[in-house]
Design a protein around this motif. Structure first.
Motif, PDB file in Angstrom:
ATOM      1  N   LEU A  14      36.978  12.881 -91.918  1.00 34.53           N
ATOM      2  CA  LEU A  14      37.030  11.537 -91.640  1.00 34.53           C
ATOM      3  C   LEU A  14      38.301  11.035 -92.008  1.00 34.53           C
ATOM      4  O   LEU A  14      38.620  10.253 -91.289  1.00 34.53           O
ATOM      5  CB  LEU A  14      36.009  10.829 -92.685  1.00 34.53           C
ATOM      6  N   ARG A  15      38.876  11.236 -93.006  1.00 33.09           N
ATOM      7  CA  ARG A  15      40.448  10.730 -93.440  1.00 33.09           C
ATOM      8  C   ARG A  15      41.149  11.031 -92.183  1.00 33.09           C
ATOM      9  O   ARG A  15      42.121  10.093 -91.571  1.00 33.09           O
ATOM     10  CB  ARG A  15      40.979  11.106 -94.644  1.00 33.09           C
ATOM     11  N   TYR A  16      41.439  12.162 -91.693  1.00 34.53           N
ATOM     12  CA  TYR A  16      42.313  12.480 -90.837  1.00 34.53           C
ATOM     13  C   TYR A  16      41.763  11.570 -89.501  1.00 34.53           C
ATOM     14  O   TYR A  16      42.756  11.224 -88.560  1.00 34.53           O
ATOM     15  CB  TYR A  16      42.492  13.916 -90.500  1.00 34.53           C
ATOM     16  N   PHE A  17      40.581  11.748 -88.990  1.00 32.26           N
ATOM     17  CA  PHE A  17      40.446  11.086 -87.837  1.00 32.26           C
ATOM     18  C   PHE A  17      40.645   9.779 -87.878  1.00 32.26           C
ATOM     19  O   PHE A  17      41.283   9.198 -86.880  1.00 32.26           O
ATOM     20  CB  PHE A  17      38.727  11.241 -87.696  1.00 32.26           C
ATOM     21  N   LEU A  18      40.526   8.796 -88.916  1.00 32.50           N
ATOM     22  CA  LEU A  18      40.673   7.532 -89.059  1.00 32.50           C
ATOM     23  C   LEU A  18      42.172   7.247 -88.923  1.00 32.50           C
ATOM     24  O   LEU A  18      42.914   6.491 -88.540  1.00 32.50           O
ATOM     25  CB  LEU A  18      39.989   6.919 -90.346  1.00 32.50           C
ATOM     26  N   TYR A  19      43.081   8.245 -89.543  1.00 34.44           N
ATOM     27  CA  TYR A  19      44.460   8.291 -89.496  1.00 34.44           C
ATOM     28  C   TYR A  19      44.839   8.317 -88.062  1.00 34.44           C
ATOM     29  O   TYR A  19      45.700   7.595 -87.534  1.00 34.44           O
ATOM     30  CB  TYR A  19      44.948   9.210 -90.330  1.00 34.44           C
ATOM     31  N   GLU A  20      44.371   9.385 -87.418  1.00 37.89           N
ATOM     32  CA  GLU A  20      44.831   9.475 -85.676  1.00 37.89           C
ATOM     33  C   GLU A  20      44.532   8.112 -85.169  1.00 37.89           C
ATOM     34  O   GLU A  20      45.026   7.844 -84.081  1.00 37.89           O
ATOM     35  CB  GLU A  20      44.014  10.722 -85.382  1.00 37.89           C
ATOM     36  N   TYR A  21      43.396   7.643 -85.547  1.00 37.46           N
ATOM     37  CA  TYR A  21      43.013   6.303 -84.730  1.00 37.46           C
ATOM     38  C   TYR A  21      43.730   5.232 -85.050  1.00 37.46           C
ATOM     39  O   TYR A  21      44.487   4.614 -84.145  1.00 37.46           O
ATOM     40  CB  TYR A  21      41.434   5.996 -84.985  1.00 37.46           C
ATOM     41  N   GLU A  22      44.227   5.054 -86.432  1.00 35.91           N
ATOM     42  CA  GLU A  22      45.095   4.020 -86.646  1.00 35.91           C
ATOM     43  C   GLU A  22      46.483   4.360 -85.941  1.00 35.91           C
ATOM     44  O   GLU A  22      47.252   3.266 -85.464  1.00 35.91           O
ATOM     45  CB  GLU A  22      45.325   4.111 -88.264  1.00 35.91           C
ATOM     46  N   GLU A  23      46.832   5.539 -85.943  1.00 39.21           N
ATOM     47  CA  GLU A  23      48.105   6.054 -85.232  1.00 39.21           C
ATOM     48  C   GLU A  23      48.095   5.463 -83.729  1.00 39.21           C
ATOM     49  O   GLU A  23      49.113   4.978 -83.322  1.00 39.21           O
ATOM     50  CB  GLU A  23      48.311   7.528 -85.406  1.00 39.21           C
ATOM     51  N   THR A  24      47.045   5.617 -83.084  1.00 39.06           N
ATOM     52  CA  THR A  24      47.018   5.381 -81.914  1.00 39.06           C
ATOM     53  C   THR A  24      47.089   3.930 -81.639  1.00 39.06           C
ATOM     54  O   THR A  24      47.709   3.399 -80.629  1.00 39.06           O
ATOM     55  CB  THR A  24      45.639   5.882 -81.377  1.00 39.06           C
ATOM     56  N   LEU A  25      46.451   2.962 -82.414  1.00 41.68           N
ATOM     57  CA  LEU A  25      46.560   1.591 -82.201  1.00 41.68           C
ATOM     58  C   LEU A  25      47.923   1.220 -82.602  1.00 41.68           C
ATOM     59  O   LEU A  25      48.562   0.469 -82.040  1.00 41.68           O
ATOM     60  CB  LEU A  25      45.685   1.009 -83.472  1.00 41.68           C
ATOM     61  N   MET A  26      48.615   2.106 -83.508  1.00 42.76           N
ATOM     62  CA  MET A  26      50.159   1.699 -83.798  1.00 42.76           C
ATOM     63  C   MET A  26      50.850   1.779 -82.606  1.00 42.76           C
ATOM     64  O   MET A  26      51.981   1.198 -82.674  1.00 42.76           O
ATOM     65  CB  MET A  26      50.554   2.583 -85.110  1.00 42.76           C
ATOM     66  N   ARG A  27      50.751   2.901 -81.907  1.00 46.59           N
ATOM     67  CA  ARG A  27      51.954   3.053 -80.869  1.00 46.59           C
ATOM     68  C   ARG A  27      51.848   1.923 -79.903  1.00 46.59           C
ATOM     69  O   ARG A  27      52.895   1.893 -79.408  1.00 46.59           O
ATOM     70  CB  ARG A  27      51.109   4.344 -80.255  1.00 46.59           C
ATOM     71  N   SER A  28      50.804   1.312 -79.878  1.00 44.18           N
ATOM     72  CA  SER A  28      50.941   0.066 -78.882  1.00 44.18           C
ATOM     73  C   SER A  28      51.924  -1.024 -79.111  1.00 44.18           C
ATOM     74  O   SER A  28      52.355  -1.781 -78.484  1.00 44.18           O
ATOM     75  CB  SER A  28      49.712  -0.222 -78.354  1.00 44.18           C
ATOM     76  N   ARG A  29      52.079  -0.996 -80.712  1.00 38.66           N
ATOM     77  CA  ARG A  29      52.905  -2.129 -81.184  1.00 38.66           C
ATOM     78  C   ARG A  29      54.164  -1.418 -81.623  1.00 38.66           C
ATOM     79  O   ARG A  29      54.983  -2.221 -82.210  1.00 38.66           O
ATOM     80  CB  ARG A  29      52.239  -2.699 -82.455  1.00 38.66           C
TER      81      ARG A  29
END
Length: 162
Positions: free
Chosen positions: A12-27
């Motif tokens: 779970l932690r890694y998955f949510l980190y990956e999702y956060e990273e994807t959101l970050m890339r757009s900004r």
């Protein structure tokens, strides 16, 4: 693992980190680093239940009161209800209503947090439908990120436990 509490999922932690990273890339501006997900200190990233595990405030009864206890537990542990959050902030928000979590006086709430928090803060309220929709969105991200298929809408809802 239909009906299982995703809070206990080992990845779970890694998955949510990956999702956060994807959101970050757009900004292109980092708000959360992987080191915060794996720290053992007090201010590490913990996993917040947006709809709290102990939903004692009346505000939660408005949207979840008609559900039986097993359904409440399923929504509570469903992927769409889980959010990476600083452990200290998580413990300060605890069982607060969504509006208070979103715009907390204790700190600026979700509306001034990570990209995942900002995404959740766009909701006017937090309901079973919000949990389901966010969960489906996270599963779609999982499918794209790791090039896999989790099945149709019905199978995804089973994975989410709802």
């Amino acid at each position: 693992f239909p009906g299982h509490d995703m809070y206990g999922w080992n990845g779970l932690r890694y998955f949510l980190y990956e999702y956060e990273e994807t959101l970050m890339r757009s900004r292109n501006q980092r708000k959360v680093s992987w080191s915060l997900f794996v720290r053992s200190e007090h201010d590490r990233i913990s996993i917040e239940h947006i709809y709290p595990q102990t939903a004692t405030d009346a505000c939660w009864a408005m949207h979840f009161g008609a559900l039986d206890e097993p359904a409440k537990r399923r929504y509570n542990g469903s992927l769409g209800n889980l959010l990476p959050l600083s452990a200290s902030i998580n413990s300060s928000l605890q069982n607060d209503c969504f509006a208070a979590k979103k715009n907390s006086e204790k700190r600026n709430g979700y509306s001034n947090g990570s990209y995942s928090e900002l995404e959740v803060a766009r909701a006017d309220d937090w309901t079973p439908e919000h949990i389901k929709n966010r969960g489906l969105k996270l599963l779609e991200f999982m499918e794209k990120r790791w090039n896999l298929s989790l099945g149709d809408h019905e199978k995804k809802c089973l994975l989410l436990g709802i």
